[in-house]
Design an enzyme around this catalytic site. Structure first.
Site, PDB file in Angstrom:
ATOM      1  N   HIS A  72       0.843  -1.194   0.000  1.00 10.54           N
ATOM      2  CA  HIS A  72       0.000   0.000   0.000  1.00 10.54           C
ATOM      3  C   HIS A  72       0.873   1.235   0.000  1.00 10.54           C
ATOM      4  O   HIS A  72       1.766   1.377   0.836  1.00 10.54           O
ATOM      5  CB  HIS A  72      -0.914   0.015   1.230  1.00 10.54           C
ATOM      6  CG  HIS A  72      -2.137  -0.823   1.074  1.00 10.54           C
ATOM      7  ND1 HIS A  72      -3.303  -0.588   1.768  1.00 10.54           N
ATOM      8  CD2 HIS A  72      -2.387  -1.900   0.288  1.00 10.54           C
ATOM      9  CE1 HIS A  72      -4.217  -1.479   1.411  1.00 10.54           C
ATOM     10  NE2 HIS A  72      -3.677  -2.292   0.519  1.00 10.54           N
ATOM     11  N   TYR A 201      -9.506   5.864   6.727  1.00 14.78           N
ATOM     12  CA  TYR A 201      -9.691   6.314   8.099  1.00 14.78           C
ATOM     13  C   TYR A 201     -10.733   7.432   8.090  1.00 14.78           C
ATOM     14  O   TYR A 201     -10.503   8.486   7.500  1.00 14.78           O
ATOM     15  CB  TYR A 201      -8.381   6.851   8.674  1.00 14.78           C
ATOM     16  CG  TYR A 201      -7.357   5.787   8.993  1.00 14.78           C
ATOM     17  CD1 TYR A 201      -7.144   5.376  10.304  1.00 14.78           C
ATOM     18  CD2 TYR A 201      -6.596   5.195   7.991  1.00 14.78           C
ATOM     19  CE1 TYR A 201      -6.199   4.408  10.622  1.00 14.78           C
ATOM     20  CE2 TYR A 201      -5.644   4.227   8.287  1.00 14.78           C
ATOM     21  CZ  TYR A 201      -5.461   3.837   9.602  1.00 14.78           C
ATOM     22  OH  TYR A 201      -4.525   2.869   9.893  1.00 14.78           O
ATOM     23  N   PRO A 293      -4.745   0.918  18.503  1.00 13.51           N
ATOM     24  CA  PRO A 293      -4.478   0.376  17.163  1.00 13.51           C
ATOM     25  C   PRO A 293      -4.602   1.385  16.030  1.00 13.51           C
ATOM     26  O   PRO A 293      -4.282   1.044  14.888  1.00 13.51           O
ATOM     27  CB  PRO A 293      -5.529  -0.728  17.029  1.00 13.51           C
ATOM     28  CG  PRO A 293      -6.641  -0.323  17.938  1.00 13.51           C
ATOM     29  CD  PRO A 293      -5.981   0.371  19.093  1.00 13.51           C
ATOM     30  N   LYS A 297       0.785   0.366  15.035  1.00 17.47           N
ATOM     31  CA  LYS A 297       2.158   0.367  15.517  1.00 17.47           C
ATOM     32  C   LYS A 297       2.533  -0.837  16.374  1.00 17.47           C
ATOM     33  O   LYS A 297       3.721  -1.088  16.599  1.00 17.47           O
ATOM     34  CB  LYS A 297       2.423   1.644  16.328  1.00 17.47           C
ATOM     35  CG  LYS A 297       2.495   2.885  15.465  1.00 17.47           C
ATOM     36  CD  LYS A 297       3.823   2.982  14.748  1.00 17.47           C
ATOM     37  CE  LYS A 297       3.789   3.935  13.570  1.00 17.47           C
ATOM     38  NZ  LYS A 297       3.304   3.361  12.337  1.00 17.47           N
ATOM     39  N   TYR A 385       3.435   7.007   9.917  1.00 17.47           N
ATOM     40  CA  TYR A 385       2.688   5.796   9.534  1.00 17.47           C
ATOM     41  C   TYR A 385       3.601   4.734   8.940  1.00 17.47           C
ATOM     42  O   TYR A 385       3.463   3.545   9.220  1.00 17.47           O
ATOM     43  CB  TYR A 385       1.587   6.163   8.542  1.00 17.47           C
ATOM     44  CG  TYR A 385       0.478   5.136   8.467  1.00 17.47           C
ATOM     45  CD1 TYR A 385      -0.687   5.277   9.188  1.00 17.47           C
ATOM     46  CD2 TYR A 385       0.618   3.996   7.662  1.00 17.47           C
ATOM     47  CE1 TYR A 385      -1.711   4.339   9.125  1.00 17.47           C
ATOM     48  CE2 TYR A 385      -0.387   3.047   7.594  1.00 17.47           C
ATOM     49  CZ  TYR A 385      -1.537   3.210   8.320  1.00 17.47           C
ATOM     50  OH  TYR A 385      -2.524   2.261   8.260  1.00 17.47           O
TER      51      TYR A 385
END
Length: 391
Positions: A72, A201, A293, A297, A385
């Site tokens: 991704h 998200y 979550p 991580k 990220y």
């Protein structure tokens, strides 16, 4: 029984550490309280940072990941019916992430360990770590109905938050930092192809939602729910209806529905135990720290811990210097606290607190608009990220 490194826990951290040590010519024994089937089936994380992907490949554990995993290059943020894509490679100099479930990482590492590595004992319950502050630490464990002792030069506790390793650190030497959140995630697995090719998200006035995936044919989705929610209190159609509301946009995007095969509720907390080392006992992963979550991580932090330990032990063997082992806790905690910060920021950015005020709602939207409109703010998110450097 005797070994150089006694590893408690055969999750991804313990298994990867055993692999790294094997490749370095250092012997180890892994003790896992559950059976093999349980370890290979327990659903946990699914996002691997660039550094984790690189480590698995270098360890010889990346072949199936590269064949079946889903690379991704970004995520999508949704808010106020808007959509904004964060392009990771463009913002980080080429870094990205991989969608590959923890279950699959464990399967790959277990197969390698059983074929090439040292002993991996399933249904071997660690009872206590003894003499951690001496040169000869021991793990008392129960296996096949009898108690035994594993004598080690080093013990690494990869046995999670409820394991025994952390209990061997004297309370008077310990500092704990934690935060609990007044909400949780209701997670589902569904037999339907993901409705978007990257993670989504979503910040919504009704609460957070996440569109994720486990494969091209299996979707993983989450809803923010009140703390203490019973997963079975939500009907399947009720879940899909709520997901549809929270992912709503002003264009013609559509959420595809399918049979829900699993429901679970994940509590949200932040936790750090300092120090991560006592004598010859080293804590790794959830034994030392937990993150909500939202930032993906948890598994990646555990990988960073065991990579740091393995490299430090190799350095000792090569140079005779224990400097890196002595710095283990300090080295890991620098990365841990940055990941805690990132996960906290993502959680507070996207979740709506039960007592949120209109001012706080508008602040969330302003922060999201800042990310969408500022390359600097967007880069900070992308760097966090895709992962902070090891060591």
């Amino acid at each position: 029984m005797r070994t150089t490194v006694g590893i408690i826990g055969a999750g991804p951290a313990g298994l990867l550490l055993a692999r790294l040590l094997h490749n370095a010519g250092i012997d180890s024994v892994v003790l896992e309280s559950r059976d093999r089937a349980y370890v290979e089936q327990r659903q946990r994380a699914g996002i691997l940072e660039q550094g984790t992907v690189d480590v698995l490949r270098a360890a010889g554990a990346g072949e199936r990941m590269d064949r079946e995993g889903l690379p991704h290059d970004g995520i999508e943020l949704r808010y106020d019916r808007k959509r904004h894509r964060v392009d990771f490679p463009a913002l980080t100099g080429g870094r990205s992430v991989m969608v590959y479930a923890q279950t699959e990482v464990c399967k790959d590492l277990i197969a390698l360990q059983l074929e090439e590595g040292g002993p991996l004992l399933f249904e071997a319950e660690a009872l206590a770590v003894e003499d951690a502050d001496t040169d000869t630490p021991r793990i008392r464990f129960r296996h096949e109905g009898r108690e035994d002792v594993l004598e080690c030069e080093y013990v690494v506790g990869c046995d999670g938050f409820w394991g025994v390793a952390r209990k061997a650190v004297p309370a008077e030497l310990t500092r704990v930092f934690e935060r609990t959140y007044p909400f949780a995630w209701l997670g589902i697995l569904a037999d339907v192809p993901p409705s978007h090719d990257e993670l989504v998200y979503a910040r919504h006035d009704r609460g957070f939602a996440l569109l994720s995936m486990r494969s091209p044919s299996v979707s993983r989705l989450y809803l923010q729910v009140p703390e203490g929610t019973d997963a079975d209190s939500w009907g399947d159609e009720e879940i899909w209806d709520e997901l549809e509301r929270r992912f709503e946009t002003d264009d013609d995007w559509k959420l595809d529905r399918g049979p829900i095969t699993q429901k679970s509720v994940t509590p949200m907390r932040s936790y750090v135990h300092e120090p991560m080392r006592h004598g010859r006992l080293f804590l790794a992963g959830d034994a030392a720290h937990i993150v909500p979550p939202t930032g993906a991580k948890g598994l990646n932090l555990a990988v960073g811990d065991v990579v740091t330990f393995a490299r430090a032990l190799e350095h000792l063997r090569e140079t005779g210097s224990a400097e890196r082992l002595d710095a283990y806790s300090e080295t890991c905690l620098r990365r841990v606290w940055q990941a805690e910060r990132f996960s906290y920021d993502m959680t507070s950015l996207l979740h709506r607190s039960p007592d949120a005020t209109p001012f706080e709602d508008r602040m969330q939207l302003a922060r999201l608009e800042r990310i969408a409109g500022s390359r600097a703010a967007e880069t900070d998110l992308a760097e966090g990220y895709t992962g902070f450097p090891f060591g």
